[in-house]
Design a protein around this motif. Structure first.
Motif, mmCIF file in Angstrom:
data_model
loop_
_atom_site.group_PDB
_atom_site.id
_atom_site.type_symbol
_atom_site.label_atom_id
_atom_site.label_comp_id
_atom_site.label_asym_id
_atom_site.label_seq_id
_atom_site.Cartn_x
_atom_site.Cartn_y
_atom_site.Cartn_z
ATOM 1 N N GLU A 60 -11.028 -25.257 10.408
ATOM 2 C CA GLU A 60 -9.869 -24.808 9.642
ATOM 3 C C GLU A 60 -9.102 -25.964 9.015
ATOM 4 N N THR A 61 -9.003 -27.096 9.753
ATOM 5 C CA THR A 61 -8.179 -28.208 9.262
ATOM 6 C C THR A 61 -8.999 -29.409 8.805
ATOM 7 N N GLU A 118 -9.915 -31.724 10.736
ATOM 8 C CA GLU A 118 -9.623 -32.823 11.655
ATOM 9 C C GLU A 118 -10.733 -32.963 12.686
#
Length: 63
Positions: free
Chosen positions: A28-29, A31
């Motif tokens: 989702e990010t 990261e």
């Protein structure tokens, strides 16, 4: 943090989860994170994030 089982809080629900050390990317990010969580009784893995709050030390098996 050591690999093993912990009491955690995830989105307001207190449950037991297994912590594992593994390099992963949060889809989702984007990261990168080291470590993740697997909820006991479920197949879903959760990337180590601020959504998981550890509420106890590592659980040990009964003797």
């Amino acid at each position: 943090m050591k690999e093993g089982f912990y009491w955690i809080q995830f989105y307001g629900t207190v449950q037991v989860a297994r912590y594992f050390r593994q390099e992963a990317e949060n889809c989702e990010t984007g990261e990168r994170a080291t470590g993740g969580w697997q909820l006991v009784g479920r197949q879903r893995e959760i990337i180590h994030s601020s959504d998981v709050v550890v509420i106890s030390g590592q659980l040990h098996p009964p003797e």
